[in-house]
Design an enzyme around this catalytic site. Sequence first.
Site, PDB file in Angstrom:
ATOM      1  CB  CYS A   2      -0.871   0.012   1.194  1.00 20.28           C
ATOM      2  SG  CYS A   2      -1.719  -1.750   1.284  1.00 20.28           S
ATOM      3  NE  ARG A  27       4.215   1.925  -1.740  1.00 15.77           N
ATOM      4  CZ  ARG A  27       5.352   1.228  -1.809  1.00 15.77           C
ATOM      5  NH1 ARG A  27       6.249   1.730  -2.629  1.00 15.77           N
ATOM      6  NH2 ARG A  27       5.538   0.331  -0.937  1.00 15.77           N
ATOM      7  CD1 TRP A  71      -2.818  -4.207  -5.284  1.00 19.60           C
ATOM      8  CD2 TRP A  71      -2.023  -5.666  -3.845  1.00 19.60           C
ATOM      9  NE1 TRP A  71      -2.625  -5.371  -5.661  1.00 19.60           N
ATOM     10  CE2 TRP A  71      -1.997  -6.278  -4.940  1.00 19.60           C
ATOM     11  CE3 TRP A  71      -1.438  -6.456  -2.391  1.00 19.60           C
ATOM     12  CZ2 TRP A  71      -1.953  -7.700  -5.045  1.00 19.60           C
ATOM     13  CZ3 TRP A  71      -1.237  -7.739  -2.676  1.00 19.60           C
ATOM     14  CH2 TRP A  71      -1.287  -8.261  -4.089  1.00 19.60           C
ATOM     15  CG  ASN A  97       3.389  -0.759   2.706  1.00 14.43           C
ATOM     16  OD1 ASN A  97       2.669  -1.613   2.205  1.00 14.43           O
ATOM     17  ND2 ASN A  97       4.507  -0.587   2.201  1.00 14.43           N
ATOM     18  N   GLY A  98       2.435  -3.416   4.591  1.00 17.33           N
ATOM     19  CA  GLY A  98       3.021  -4.324   5.322  1.00 17.33           C
ATOM     20  C   GLY A  98       2.025  -5.609   5.638  1.00 17.33           C
ATOM     21  CD  GLU A 454       8.991  -7.278 -19.626  1.00 14.79           C
ATOM     22  OE1 GLU A 454       9.030  -7.989 -18.944  1.00 14.79           O
ATOM     23  OE2 GLU A 454       8.444  -5.964 -19.323  1.00 14.79           O
ATOM     24  CE  LYS A 458       5.361  -4.190 -18.934  1.00 16.39           C
ATOM     25  NZ  LYS A 458       6.549  -4.663 -18.282  1.00 16.39           N
ATOM     26  CD  GLU A 461       2.449  -5.500 -16.620  1.00 17.91           C
ATOM     27  OE1 GLU A 461       3.453  -5.241 -17.118  1.00 17.91           O
ATOM     28  OE2 GLU A 461       2.196  -5.465 -15.210  1.00 17.91           O
ATOM     29  CG  HIS A 477       7.660 -29.238 -28.526  1.00 17.71           C
ATOM     30  ND1 HIS A 477       7.650 -30.359 -29.171  1.00 17.71           N
ATOM     31  CD2 HIS A 477       8.554 -28.630 -28.724  1.00 17.71           C
ATOM     32  CE1 HIS A 477       8.791 -30.584 -29.645  1.00 17.71           C
ATOM     33  NE2 HIS A 477       9.335 -29.428 -29.567  1.00 17.71           N
ATOM     34  CE  LYS A 576       6.806   1.428 -11.144  1.00 14.00           C
ATOM     35  NZ  LYS A 576       6.702   0.446 -12.346  1.00 14.00           N
TER      36      LYS A 576
END
Length: 581
Positions: A2, A27, A71, A97-98, A454, A458, A461, A477, A576
């Site tokens: 957060c 965040r 979050w 936060n945590g 990557e 992108k 997401e 395969h 993020k």
Amino acid sequence: MCGIVGYIGRREAAPLIVEGLKKLEYRGYDSFGVATVGKTLELDKHRGRISGNTKSALRLKGKIGIGHTRWATHGIPNDANAHPHLDCSGTIAVVHNGIIENYSELKRQLTARGHTFRSETDTEVVVHLIEEEYGTKKDLLAAVQTVVPKLVGSYALLVIAAKEERMIVARNASPLVIGIGDGENFAASDMTPILEYTERAMFLEDGDIATINASEVKIFNKGKQVSRPLELIDWSLEDVKKGGFTHYMLKEIYEQPQAFYNTIRSVNSDTLPGFVLNPTSITVVACGSSFHAGLIFKYLLEESCRIPVRLEFASEFKYYPPPIEGLVIGITQSGETADTLTALKQAKAHNCRTLAITNILGSSVSRLADTTIFMRAGPEISVAATKSFIAQLAVLMQLVNNISGRMCSDMLLHAHQAIEEILLIDLTDAVAACTGVKDIFYIGRGPFYAVALEGALKMKEISYIHAEGYAAGELKHGPFALLSPETPVIALCTPGETYGVMISNIKEVKARGAPVIAVGSEGDSELPDIVDIFIPIPHTSPSVQVLTSLVVLQLLAYYTAVALGRDVDKPRNLAKSVTVE
Ligand code: G6P
């Protein structure tokens, strides 16, 4: 993960906290809240994003305030679970936060002692514990100092109380920075909400508890007063503004030439210790995009130096540690990813030397690792990593040169020009081919396999289209069963040893009816004739083509997401910086 921000000083706190939370939304953004202390303690919190929903928060009075953007981990996103949380009397407020790992036991004990809980969060136990200690000690600092040792887990905490002209903050394994102003002070998860007011900052260490008023900051660790260095943060306010771009992501994509230029020139073998320059073996631990950067590094270093590079998901490393020795590199743009921090701790426990690569000065990883290389990307606000990824590659490509004892090639030193050139590419046809499909495959070989991963990350997401990256030879395969005219395949096919086999792979895909969008070298005489859409990139060295093809895939994801009306900078369910396991 957060975001938290606190203020104490001469201005009204609420508008400042609200603006700060907007900058911290990367965040987490499923709910937000603000508490202030004026004549009384006032609170306002809501489910959802802060934008367009700030009227009631802005009405809060007082020159002391704390705020939070969430979050969710414990409890769904709703008004009750939004922070700040209050004690039973409604006179103490906490943002966090945590994760408090032992919250269930603490909650059971507190409930038995008569406390009433209003949320399902782990955080709420903290404010009730403080309530008990404050009741007996009548001293907010002493109360927090007594409560913190009872907490197991990670936390950056901001605490305010009615009639208290100070804010108490505490840190363990979650980032917390104090901004030193003129007759005013700040505390936050990172510098972005503070930059507008001051560039002077102190980064707290694990176990630090600080008492902050408008003119003074006192920091304690294990009960003793300590000092932390005052750092000058050279990020400018412009860096955290959109600067005329519709999204931060586009702005940050456009900042990549500069980020690459600044970073590649800042990594210098003179400043690196022997254990980095002369490794016998290397293990890389990372998550998400940083993992993909690690994969590119593995291909480049093994090819140029024949030094084995093992690449591990940091999240797996803790529970299934491989036999490790030599140098362990943790790559993390935020410097706070819990899994990467844990993996590095584990590496240290095995007596390995550790190197961190991060974008954030004062971040947890830089304090944990034996040595750190900082990228020079500047603040990245959009959740999807772009310029921090390019800057990671600048560090890693230079590291390959440093370890192999080679000079950085002219092509790489001028890669920023190729990146700049590619920003102007027209992707209209490719975007049209991607918009409206349900699945997209990305294929490449060697370092371009990492580019494919990557690119797919992108795309998924930010556009929410299912996208998968594959090593080109693997598509037959299994995934071939999914190919159809509705599944575009994006192929990275640049000159080099694998060009011929990539052409064969593309033909195999075409034979199954899937449209192919190929990224290849300008002037290629064969590729444009066999694919549906050809995207030319400058004909330079393979490393530079890794960079330019990446930028193409970032732009493709961006424009596709925009065409689909997605919330590009804040994609659903993501954050993020992931500070939980
Ligand atoms: C999150 C972000 C990704 C990032 C990953 C690792 O999932 O959304 O963009 O790549 O974390 O982050 P780090 O800060 O360790 O590079």
